[in-house]
Write a protein that holds these residues in place. Structure first.
Motif, PDB file in Angstrom:
ATOM      1  N   ARG A   1      -1.340  30.662 -12.097  1.00 53.45           N
ATOM      2  CA  ARG A   1      -0.435  29.433 -12.161  1.00 53.45           C
ATOM      3  C   ARG A   1      -0.642  28.655 -10.879  1.00 53.45           C
ATOM      4  O   ARG A   1      -0.851  29.028  -9.956  1.00 53.45           O
ATOM      5  N   SER A   2      -0.882  27.325 -11.020  1.00 54.02           N
ATOM      6  CA  SER A   2      -1.346  26.387 -10.104  1.00 54.02           C
ATOM      7  C   SER A   2      -0.338  25.289  -9.881  1.00 54.02           C
ATOM      8  O   SER A   2       0.198  24.752 -10.827  1.00 54.02           O
ATOM      9  N   CYS A   3      -0.054  24.950  -8.618  1.00 52.08           N
ATOM     10  CA  CYS A   3       0.523  23.609  -8.258  1.00 52.08           C
ATOM     11  C   CYS A   3      -0.253  22.546  -7.409  1.00 52.08           C
ATOM     12  O   CYS A   3      -1.056  23.012  -6.579  1.00 52.08           O
ATOM     13  N   HIS A   4      -0.223  21.285  -7.897  1.00 49.50           N
ATOM     14  CA  HIS A   4      -1.013  20.221  -7.119  1.00 49.50           C
ATOM     15  C   HIS A   4      -0.357  19.196  -6.713  1.00 49.50           C
ATOM     16  O   HIS A   4       0.683  18.656  -7.162  1.00 49.50           O
ATOM     17  N   SER A   5      -0.973  18.731  -5.635  1.00 50.45           N
ATOM     18  CA  SER A   5      -0.225  17.427  -4.993  1.00 50.45           C
ATOM     19  C   SER A   5      -0.019  16.395  -5.932  1.00 50.45           C
ATOM     20  O   SER A   5       0.866  15.529  -5.894  1.00 50.45           O
TER      21      SER A   5
ATOM     22  N   CYS B   1       1.764  22.438 -12.384  1.00 53.27           N
ATOM     23  CA  CYS B   1       2.576  21.515 -12.043  1.00 53.27           C
ATOM     24  C   CYS B   1       1.535  20.541 -11.416  1.00 53.27           C
ATOM     25  O   CYS B   1       1.152  20.700 -10.306  1.00 53.27           O
ATOM     26  N   ILE B   2       1.185  19.582 -12.303  1.00 52.97           N
ATOM     27  CA  ILE B   2       0.552  18.395 -11.590  1.00 52.97           C
ATOM     28  C   ILE B   2       0.842  17.144 -11.875  1.00 52.97           C
ATOM     29  O   ILE B   2       0.765  16.399 -12.885  1.00 52.97           O
TER      30      ILE B   2
ATOM     31  N   GLY C   1       5.593  19.058  -1.838  1.00 53.86           N
ATOM     32  CA  GLY C   1       6.146  19.543  -2.873  1.00 53.86           C
ATOM     33  C   GLY C   1       5.353  20.814  -3.644  1.00 53.86           C
ATOM     34  O   GLY C   1       5.661  21.821  -4.107  1.00 53.86           O
ATOM     35  N   ALA C   2       3.959  20.768  -3.376  1.00 55.38           N
ATOM     36  CA  ALA C   2       2.904  21.870  -3.873  1.00 55.38           C
ATOM     37  C   ALA C   2       3.340  22.924  -3.309  1.00 55.38           C
ATOM     38  O   ALA C   2       3.362  24.255  -3.669  1.00 55.38           O
TER      39      ALA C   2
ATOM     40  N   ALA D   1      -1.721  26.882  -4.721  1.00 56.67           N
ATOM     41  CA  ALA D   1      -1.303  25.648  -4.541  1.00 56.67           C
ATOM     42  C   ALA D   1      -2.450  24.576  -3.808  1.00 56.67           C
ATOM     43  O   ALA D   1      -2.909  25.452  -2.816  1.00 56.67           O
ATOM     44  N   PHE D   2      -2.878  23.663  -4.438  1.00 56.76           N
ATOM     45  CA  PHE D   2      -3.729  22.729  -3.971  1.00 56.76           C
ATOM     46  C   PHE D   2      -3.282  21.410  -3.494  1.00 56.76           C
ATOM     47  O   PHE D   2      -2.469  20.692  -4.010  1.00 56.76           O
ATOM     48  N   LEU D   3      -3.740  21.330  -2.143  1.00 60.10           N
ATOM     49  CA  LEU D   3      -3.031  20.232  -1.274  1.00 60.10           C
ATOM     50  C   LEU D   3      -3.834  19.896  -0.311  1.00 60.10           C
ATOM     51  O   LEU D   3      -4.926  20.562   0.020  1.00 60.10           O
ATOM     52  N   ASP D   4      -3.485  18.880   0.420  1.00 62.93           N
ATOM     53  CA  ASP D   4      -4.168  18.468   1.687  1.00 62.93           C
ATOM     54  C   ASP D   4      -3.807  19.036   3.067  1.00 62.93           C
ATOM     55  O   ASP D   4      -2.531  19.573   3.055  1.00 62.93           O
ATOM     56  N   HIS D   5      -4.600  19.445   4.185  1.00 58.37           N
ATOM     57  CA  HIS D   5      -4.231  19.979   5.005  1.00 58.37           C
ATOM     58  C   HIS D   5      -3.057  19.542   6.039  1.00 58.37           C
ATOM     59  O   HIS D   5      -2.287  20.177   6.817  1.00 58.37           O
TER      60      HIS D   5
END
Length: 699
Positions: free
Chosen positions: A93-97, A138-139, A180-181, A193-197
C-alpha cells in the motif's frame, strides 16, 4: 486571494492563485484556466505541473523557489516496516505527495520503470500499470485515473461537487502533499510513502527513529541520510504566469521578497515562506524556500527543469509522448551508418525506426540526453560518458558463439543470454618489415588510432606509451601527452599533430570533403578499426601514413582481407603484420590472447532510463525478424555491404543480451571504470561538462 505590497512609492496588485479551488481534484487546472482567463496572475507549482503549464497552457515561469542547498528536491521512499526494501514494494500500500508531482510520482515511477520493477505493458496506461503494481494507494489528484490510486485517501466525499474533497490536491485531503504522505504512513494506512525530503526536515528526531529510507541498492538508511539514499533528485517549485504579465510578476516577486523574505525589512510582520501562522503547510510557497530566483525571458524549460527531468516527463506521458509513441530514433554517426540504419528500418516488422544523425559518439550521447534521439551502441569509454550523462544500459553486444534463448516468465517474451561475455582485446599492430619497432620504441613515431576516447585506440595504450617510463613525469592530460609523445598521426576527433595524417573521406553526394578530415566518424577513412588499419598500410599508391596502429583484435583478420576487396590497398596478407607485446616481444596476429594491451568491454546500447523497456522490446523484435530470415541480404551485425566495418554494432556481434537490470559500471568492469575515471580527472572532454550541468544550483 489578492496580495498587495506597497513600497518606495510603487503599488503592485497581483492576484495569486490560492491553494484551493471551488472544484475538487482540479486545483491545478483551475489555476491554469484562471491564469489564462485573467482571473489570477501567478501561482507556484510543483515542477511536474510547471511542465504542463508551459507546454500545454502556454504559460511562462518567472521564478524558482530556492532552498538553502539549491532549487531541487530529493525523492525519497519512507517505510515503517523494517522488512520492506525497494525490491519488495509490489502489492504493498502506498501514499504519494501528489499525482504527477516530482517526488511523489515522476521520480519514483521513473526509478521503478528504469529498474524493471514496475512493468508498463504496451497496451496499458501508466496509471493502470501503477494501480496494478500497488495494491492500494492515496495519490492526491489521481481521482478518475484508476480507482485503487485513491482508495486510501481520507478527504470528505460528497455528491455535491463543491463539497467533495476526496483525493484532491488541497489541504482538504488529509494525505495531500509530502506532510500528508507521512501522515498516511504514520496512521498505518500505507506501507510506503513517496515524498520530497523537505518534509523530513520538519520531523522531530524522536519521530524519525521509527522510519527508514529505502535506498536504490536494496539497503535502508536513517531519514537524515536522504542525500545518499534517494530515488533521484529533481527540480522544485516554480512560479508561472501569463506571457503578457511576466514583467509585472517578476517586479512583484522581487519587491515582495525584499520586504517579507527571510531577511526582508518587514519579515517580523509577515514571513512569505512560513505557513505555521496559518495552521497549514506549504501555503502558496514551500515552507523550506529560502529565496526566489527571478528568471529572465530567455530561460528555457530545459534550464528551469533540467534535461533529464524534461525527458523523464515526456517518457511518462506528460506531453502525450509515452510508451504509446512507438517510434524509435536510432543515432548514427556517418552516411554509411545512416544507410545501414535505413535498411534496418525497411527489413524489420516492429515499431517504426527513424535514423537520426550526429557527428560522433559524443554527439549521440548529447542527442539522447536532449531527447532528440533514443539509443545508440557505444564503446566502453563512451558508455562511461553516457553513464555520467544519466543514460542507462539496455543491452550488451555478445561476441560468443552460444547465444542462449530464454523466456521471461512474467513478460512471456524471448530473451538471449550468455554465460560469460567473451573479451575483446586492444592490440598494437605494426608491419612485419618494420623490424626495429617495439613497444618501447614508439616515441616520435607516426601513430594510427581508431578515434579519440576509444578504449583500444586511446585509453588502453596510455600505460604502454605516454606513461610507460615510471622514472619520467608525464603530462596528466592524455590528449596533450599523446601529442607530445607521437610525431604525428591520425586520431579522429583529436587536434593538432594527431590529425596530420588523416585524409578525410567522401560523402554520398560528392568528392573528398576537407571538413570531414579527422572527423570522429566513418566519414574519415582512418576512423575505427578498419580505418586504423588503412592508416598503417598506406594507400594504393604506396604512400605511407603510420608506423603503428592501435585497434581491437576482434575483426583484424577480416579487415586485412577486406583491404583487397575495398580497393584501398592490395597485396596484404596476415604474415605482413605483427603484434607488439607489452613485454617488448613481437608476435604473430594469432597470438593476441597473450600479446595485447588489455581487455576492451563490449559495446553497450545506452538510452534514457524511462524508455529502457521500449528500446529492448524493439531490439528483441528486430532480432526475431532477422533470425527468421537468414537468407536476407540485410544482416544487422554485418557491415561489409556498406564498405565499412562495425556500423551501428560490431560485426562480431552474435546477439544482444538484455542488461536493463545491470549498471553500466558493472558491465564495463570495475578495472576499466577506474581507468577511465582516472583519465578524465585531468583530460578534457566537451561532453562531460555538458553532462554535469547542475540545474539545482545554476540560479
Amino acid at each position: 486571494m489578492e496580495k498587495r505590497e506597497y513600497g518606495r512609492g510603487a503599488a503592485l496588485i497581483v492576484n495569486i492563485c490560492p491553494a484551493c479551488s471551488p472544484s475538487p481534484h482540479i486545483r491545478t487546472s483551475f489555476c491554469f484556466f484562471g491564469l489564462q482567463a485573467n482571473k489570477a496572475d501567478a501561482v507556484s507549482l510543483d515542477a511536474g505541473e510547471v511542465y504542463s503549464a508551459i507546454k500545454q497552457f502556454d504559460l511562462i515561469a518567472v521564478a524558482k523557489e530556492m532552498h538553502k542547498d539549491g532549487s531541487c528536491v530529493f525523492a525519497v521512499a519512507i517505510v515503517r516496516n523494517q522488512s520492506l526494501d525497494i525490491h519488495s514494494l509490489q502489492h504493498t500500500r502506498s501514499c504519494h505527495s501528489g499525482a504527477r508531482w516530482t517526488a511523489g510520482w515522476n521520480l519514483p515511477m521513473g526509478f521503478l520503470l528504469s529498474r524493471n520493477m514496475l512493468r508498463w505493458h504496451e497496451n496499458q496506461t501508466l496509471n493502470e500499470a501503477i494501480s496494478t503494481f500497488f495494491s492500494k494507494s492515496c495519490i492526491p489528484g489521481a481521482n478518475g485515473m484508476a480507482h485503487s490510486l485513491c482508495s486510501l485517501c481520507q478527504g470528505h466525499k460528497s455528491y455535491i461537487r463543491d463539497q467533495n474533497y476526496f483525493c484532491e490536491t488541497t489541504d482538504n485531503e488529509p494525505f495531500f502533499d509530502s506532510e500528508g504522505a507521512i501522515r498516511c504512513l504514520q496512521g498505518g494506512w500505507a506501507d510506503v510513502a513517496f515524498l520530497d525530503h523537505t518534509a523530513i526536515l520538519k520531523m522531530e528526531n524522536s519521530e524519525k527513529e521509527h522510519y527508514r529510507l529505502l535506498c536504490p541498492d536494496g539497503s535502508k538508511a536513517q531519514l537524515d541520510d536522504y542525500r545518499k539514499c534517494n530515488l533521484g533528485q529533481g527540480p522544485g517549485n516554480a512560479v508561472v504566469t501569463r506571457h503578457n504579465y511576466r514583467r509585472l510578476a517578476r517586479k512583484f516577486l522581487s519587491v515582495v521578497q525584499k520586504q517579507f523574505g527571510p531577511k526582508g525589512k518587514e519579515s517580523s510582520r509577515f514571513h512569505l515562506f512560513n505557513s505555521s501562522f496559518f495552521d497549514g503547510n506549504n501555503l502558496m510557497f514551500r515552507d523550506s524556500t529560502d529565496r526566489l530566483a527571478i528568471l529572465s525571458d530567455n530561460t528555457d524549460i530545459n534550464q528551469i527543469l533540467g534535461l533529464d527531468y524534461v525527458s523523464l516527463l515526456k517518457g511518462l506521458g506528460h506531453e502525450g509522448s509515452s510508451m504509446d509513441n512507438s517510434v524509435i530514433r536510432w543515432c548514427c554517426i556517418s552516411s554509411a551508418e545512416q544507410k545501414k540504419c535505413e535498411d534496418w528500418a525497411l527489413n524489420i516488422k516492429s515499431d517504426p525506426l527513424v535514423c537520426v544523425r550526429a557527428s560522433s559518439m559524443r554527439g549521440c550521447i548529447e542527442m539522447i540526453k536532449r531527447d532528440e534521439a533514443d539509443a545508440a551502441s557505444l564503446d566502453g569509454t563512451h558508455t562511461y560518458m553516457a553513464g555520467q550523462c544519466g543514460l542507462v544500459p539496455v543491452a550488451v553486444e555478445y561476441y560468443g558463439d552460444d547465444c542462449i534463448p530464454s523466456i521471461d516468465e512474467e513478460w512471456q517474451k524471448m530473451h538471449h543470454s550468455g554465460e560469460v561475455l567473451p573479451p575483446v582485446y586492444a592490440v598494437a599492430v605494426v608491419k612485419t618489415s618494420s623490424r626495429n619497432m617495439h613497444i618501447g620504441t614508439l616515441a616520435r613515431r607516426r601513430s594510427c588510432h581508431g578515434q579519440i576516447y576509444s578504449p583500444a585506440g586511446w585509453l588502453l595504450p596510455v600505460n604502454h606509451t605516454v606513461r610507460a617510463n615510471p622514472n619520467k613525469t608525464y603530462e596528466c592530460d592524455i590528449n596533450a601527452a599523446y601529442r607530445t609523445f607521437f610525431w604525428k598521426g591520425c586520431m579522429p576527433g583529436a587536434k593538432a599533430n594527431l590529425c596530420k595524417v588523416c585524409v578525410g573521406g567522401t560523402e554520398d553526394e560528392g568528392p573528398k570533403s576537407s571538413h570531414q578530415r579527422c572527423a570522429a566518424n566513418h566519414n574519415e577513412f582512418f576512423y575505427g578499426n578498419m580505418g586504423s588499419l588503412r592508416c598503417l598500410v598506406g594507400d594504393s599508391s604506396g604512400k605511407s601514413f603510420g608506423d603503428v596502429a592501435f585497434m581491437e583484435h576482434h575483426n583484424l583478420l577480416e579487415n586485412i582481407k577486406s583491404l583487397e576487396f575495398s580497393g584501398w590497398s592490395r597485396g596484404w596478407i596476415l604474415s605482413d603484420f605483427e603484434l607488439l607485446c607489452p613485454d617488448g616481444r613481437r608476435a604473430s596476429l594469432s597470438e593476441w590472447k597473450n600479446c595485447h594491451l588489455g581487455p576492451v568491454p563490449p559495446n553497450i546500447v545506452m538510452t534514457r532510463p524511462v524508455i529502457t523497456t521500449k528500446i529492448y522490446d524493439f531490439l528483441l523484435k528486430s532480432q526475431e525478424t532477422l533470425e527468421a530470415h537468414p537468407e536476407s541480404d540485410f544482416q544487422l551485425f554485418q557491415s561489409h555491404n556498406y564498405g565499412e566495418s562495425d556500423l551501428l554494432f560490431k560485426d562480431q556481434t552474435e546477439c544482444l543480451i538484455h542488461t536493463g537490470h545491470l549498471s553500466y559500471r558493472s558491465l564495463i568492469g570495475e578495472d576499466f571504470f577506474q581507468l577511465v575515471e582516472a583519465a578524465f580527472k585531468c583530460t578534457e572532454s566537451d561532453i562531460l561538462p555538458f553532462c554535469k550541468q547542475d540545474v539545482c544550483n545554476i540560479f
